[in-house]
Design a protein around this motif. Structure first.
Motif, short mmCIF file in Angstrom:
data_model
loop_
_atom_site.label_atom_id
_atom_site.label_comp_id
_atom_site.label_asym_id
_atom_site.label_seq_id
_atom_site.Cartn_x
_atom_site.Cartn_y
_atom_site.Cartn_z
N ILE A 256 27.79 -21.85 38.66
CA ILE A 256 28.61 -20.86 39.37
C ILE A 256 27.65 -19.97 40.13
N GLN A 257 27.94 -19.76 41.41
CA GLN A 257 27.08 -18.93 42.26
C GLN A 257 27.91 -17.87 42.97
N TYR A 258 27.33 -16.69 43.09
CA TYR A 258 27.88 -15.62 43.91
C TYR A 258 26.80 -15.17 44.88
N PRO A 259 27.12 -15.04 46.16
CA PRO A 259 26.18 -14.38 47.07
C PRO A 259 26.15 -12.89 46.72
N VAL A 260 24.95 -12.30 46.74
CA VAL A 260 24.82 -10.89 46.36
C VAL A 260 23.97 -10.12 47.37
N THR A 261 24.13 -8.81 47.33
CA THR A 261 23.29 -7.90 48.11
C THR A 261 22.90 -6.73 47.21
#
Length: 78
Positions: free
Chosen positions: A71-76
């Motif tokens: 599971i991946q989430y783009p983050v900042t």
């Protein structure tokens, strides 16, 4: 859902995604606990002072018994 395969299906298309910072977690086994893994990852992202920057992705790393997903989430940074 993204699949890793040696021979893509005939109707497969290439998608070039821009470089981005990701947070990821691996899930092994039944999908019953998948929702919990999403929650664990989102909590970890917040604890690390990051923010979710887009939709989650699920990548099938290995099919079979048990399946392995990422599971991946783009983050900042916050």
């Amino acid at each position: 859902l993204f699949l890793i395969t040696k021979k893509p299906p005939q109707n497969a298309q290439t998608l070039i995604m821009p470089a981005t910072l990701l947070a990821a977690i691996t899930h092994v086994g039944d999908t019953e606990m998948l929702t919990e893994k999403f929650e664990i990852l989102r909590e970890w992202i917040t604890q690390q002072k990051y923010a979710v920057a887009g939709a989650a992705r699920i990548i099938l790393l290995r099919s079979g018994t048990p399946p392995i997903l990422e599971i991946q989430y783009p983050v900042t940074p916050k």
